[in-house]
Design a protein around this motif. Structure first.
Motif, PDB file in Angstrom:
ATOM      1  N   ASP A   1       0.882  -1.166   0.000  1.00 24.81           N
ATOM      2  CA  ASP A   1       0.000   0.000   0.000  1.00 24.81           C
ATOM      3  C   ASP A   1       0.922   1.219   0.000  1.00 24.81           C
ATOM      4  N   TRP A   2       1.324   1.654  -1.199  1.00 19.40           N
ATOM      5  CA  TRP A   2       2.354   2.678  -1.300  1.00 19.40           C
ATOM      6  C   TRP A   2       1.905   4.006  -0.696  1.00 19.40           C
ATOM      7  N   GLU A   3       0.619   4.316  -0.763  1.00 19.89           N
ATOM      8  CA  GLU A   3       0.149   5.580  -0.183  1.00 19.89           C
ATOM      9  C   GLU A   3       0.269   5.547   1.339  1.00 19.89           C
ATOM     10  N   LYS A   4      -0.120   4.429   1.954  1.00 24.64           N
ATOM     11  CA  LYS A   4       0.056   4.291   3.396  1.00 24.64           C
ATOM     12  C   LYS A   4       1.537   4.301   3.751  1.00 24.64           C
TER      13      LYS A   4
ATOM     14  N   VAL B   1       6.773  -1.013 -12.113  1.00 25.22           N
ATOM     15  CA  VAL B   1       5.973  -1.270 -10.913  1.00 25.22           C
ATOM     16  C   VAL B   1       4.788  -0.307 -10.891  1.00 25.22           C
ATOM     17  N   ASP B   2       3.626  -0.819 -10.529  1.00 27.85           N
ATOM     18  CA  ASP B   2       2.403  -0.012 -10.508  1.00 27.85           C
ATOM     19  C   ASP B   2       2.411   0.889  -9.274  1.00 27.85           C
ATOM     20  N   ILE B   3       2.731   2.136  -9.471  1.00 30.22           N
ATOM     21  CA  ILE B   3       2.792   3.134  -8.396  1.00 30.22           C
ATOM     22  C   ILE B   3       1.665   4.141  -8.619  1.00 30.22           C
ATOM     23  N   PRO B   4       0.888   4.475  -7.571  1.00 31.62           N
ATOM     24  CA  PRO B   4      -0.190   5.461  -7.744  1.00 31.62           C
ATOM     25  C   PRO B   4       0.324   6.758  -8.359  1.00 31.62           C
ATOM     26  N   LEU B   5      -0.466   7.327  -9.253  1.00 34.90           N
ATOM     27  CA  LEU B   5      -0.064   8.546  -9.958  1.00 34.90           C
ATOM     28  C   LEU B   5       0.278   9.673  -8.996  1.00 34.90           C
ATOM     29  N   ALA B   6      -0.453   9.777  -7.893  1.00 36.30           N
ATOM     30  CA  ALA B   6      -0.212  10.858  -6.935  1.00 36.30           C
ATOM     31  C   ALA B   6       1.186  10.792  -6.334  1.00 36.30           C
ATOM     32  N   LEU B   7       1.800   9.600  -6.331  1.00 32.37           N
ATOM     33  CA  LEU B   7       3.124   9.430  -5.730  1.00 32.37           C
ATOM     34  C   LEU B   7       4.239   9.530  -6.757  1.00 32.37           C
ATOM     35  N   ARG B   8       3.912   9.852  -7.992  1.00 36.55           N
ATOM     36  CA  ARG B   8       4.951  10.047  -9.008  1.00 36.55           C
ATOM     37  C   ARG B   8       4.647  11.253  -9.893  1.00 36.55           C
ATOM     38  N   SER B   9       4.048  12.253  -9.274  1.00 35.81           N
ATOM     39  CA  SER B   9       3.670  13.424 -10.064  1.00 35.81           C
ATOM     40  C   SER B   9       4.264  14.730  -9.541  1.00 35.81           C
ATOM     41  N   ARG B  10       4.829  14.727  -8.326  1.00 36.55           N
ATOM     42  CA  ARG B  10       5.356  15.990  -7.799  1.00 36.55           C
ATOM     43  C   ARG B  10       6.687  16.340  -8.468  1.00 36.55           C
ATOM     44  N   LEU B  11       6.962  17.641  -8.529  1.00 34.93           N
ATOM     45  CA  LEU B  11       8.085  18.144  -9.309  1.00 34.93           C
ATOM     46  C   LEU B  11       9.444  17.699  -8.766  1.00 34.93           C
ATOM     47  N   LEU B  12       9.674  17.830  -7.453  1.00 40.24           N
ATOM     48  CA  LEU B  12      11.012  17.571  -6.930  1.00 40.24           C
ATOM     49  C   LEU B  12      11.446  16.109  -7.133  1.00 40.24           C
ATOM     50  N   PRO B  13      10.615  15.109  -6.801  1.00 36.56           N
ATOM     51  CA  PRO B  13      11.027  13.733  -7.098  1.00 36.56           C
ATOM     52  C   PRO B  13      11.251  13.484  -8.591  1.00 36.56           C
ATOM     53  N   ARG B  14      10.439  14.113  -9.455  1.00 39.01           N
ATOM     54  CA  ARG B  14      10.635  13.953 -10.901  1.00 39.01           C
ATOM     55  C   ARG B  14      11.982  14.537 -11.322  1.00 39.01           C
TER      56      ARG B  14
END
Length: 357
Positions: free
Chosen positions: A243-246, A273-286
């Motif tokens: 549960d990547w969000e948790k 790997v299937d990662i929720p979009l919300a956890l791969r959309s912020r600018l700094l991690p990108r």
């Protein structure tokens, strides 16, 4: 490193089991050796042996067989060490690769290259644990002073293929784990042959791997990729979907959240790997992931890209200041890093480190 840099996508596709295309095998094998992922290519070779170059199959199978022998010796070494600890009423927690050896089916032990066995004991057990291991022939190769913030002891024997890294805390800064509580709250008792151990849950193992790579090994500041640990994170998720969000909600602060999402972005892009979009959309991690790719392909950019660590320096100051409450002279959140810190990062950025790209 430079001659292997263009092989990153090809190597990740092989590790994902995708059909082989136009591959420069010299570069791919070179990068696999550098990142310690060559044995993990055995599944790819078994799947596509009929259409792969014979010398590639022969080489990967040879390395895999050698790693089978090595890891079988490590398992025997680990069991013997834990029995000695058990005899002194110590049940250790197995960390990182040691937990992988203890939990993987025998046929899958050989896909990871390991150099040592990470074993954790409680602080009040450390002295007894060192004595127990010395009692079965280990010598202390290195040991931190008792008052050290992170105590550890490196123990070796001439007949072994790896050392024992004895620790009394999970890897990385303690404040990063503050939302988890005591490590034993996230462990389950398990047998190891004649011995008994504690094994961290898959989620806690994943968290420790990320902390280790991003902060203990300075990967977040240097822009390193550790493909070997990304493969392990993928496999942990495949065995027990996270549960990547948790998982991300347990981050101690914004700095740790950024580090986790950087790693999750790499998992999604490099290994599907299937990662929720919300956890791969912020600018700094990108931006951090783009930096990792650029440095892997063009190593000369490592030094100028060190300036990107300033993007998260404020969050680091907040986190570390909170962990050192009561410091006599707290530094400003946006003050420059110390000269010694910059010199260390510059030196490490250009060093060739096993497992890193």
């Amino acid at each position: 490193m430079a001659r292997h840099s263009s092989a990153l996508t090809s190597l990740c596709n092989c590790l994902r089991g995708m059909p082989p295309g136009d591959i420069d095998w010299t570069s791919v094998i070179g990068l696999a050796n550098q990142t310690l992922t060559t044995p993990a290519l055995i599944d790819f070779v078994d799947k596509y042996a009929g259409i792969l170059p014979e010398d590639v199959c022969t080489y990967i199978r040879h390395i895999h067989r050698r790693n089978v022998l090595r890891n079988n010796r490590l398992v025997a070494q680990l069991e013997e060490a834990v029995v000695a600890l058990n005899d002194h009423n110590i049940t250790p927690i197995l960390l990182k690769g040691a937990s992988t050896l203890a939990t993987s089916p025998e046929a899958r032990r050989s896909v990871r290259v390991m150099s040592d066995l990470d074993i954790m004991v409680m602080p009040d057990e450390a002295r007894t644990a060192v004595a127990a291991l010395c009692g079965i022939g280990y010598d202390i190769n290195d040991q931190a002073p008792p008052e050290s913030q992170r105590w550890h002891a490196d123990l070796v024997r001439s007949q072994d293929v790896g050392s024992i890294d004895l620790q009394q805390a999970a890897p990385g800064p303690a404040y990063l784990y503050q939302n988890f509580g005591h490590a034993l709250n996230h462990c389950l008792p398990a047998p190891l042959g004649r011995a008994r151990v504690y094994i961290p849950t898959p989620a806690y193992r994943a968290f420790m791997l990320i902390v280790h790579d991003q902060f203990q090994d300075y990967g977040y500041w240097l822009g390193d990729l550790d493909l070997r640990h990304l493969v392990e994170l993928r496999d942990l998720n495949a065995a027990e979907p996270m549960d990547w969000e948790k998982f991300t909600s347990l981050a101690s602060d914004q700095l740790m959240k950024n580090a986790i999402e950087t790693q999750l972005f790499a998992l999604a892009k490099l290994f599907g790997v299937d990662i929720p979009l919300a956890l791969r959309s912020r600018l700094l991690p990108r931006l951090q992931f783009m930096r990792q790719l650029m440095q892997a392909r063009f190593p000369a950019t490592r030094i100028p890209f060190l300036a990107l660590m300033a993007l998260d320096l404020g969050n680091y100051r907040k986190a570390s200041s909170g962990a050192r409450q009561g410091a006599a002279h707290p530094r400003g959140l946006w003050s420059l890093p110390r000269v010694g810190t910059v010199q260390f990062l510059l030196k490490t950025a250009v060093a060739v480190r096993a497992g890193k790209v």
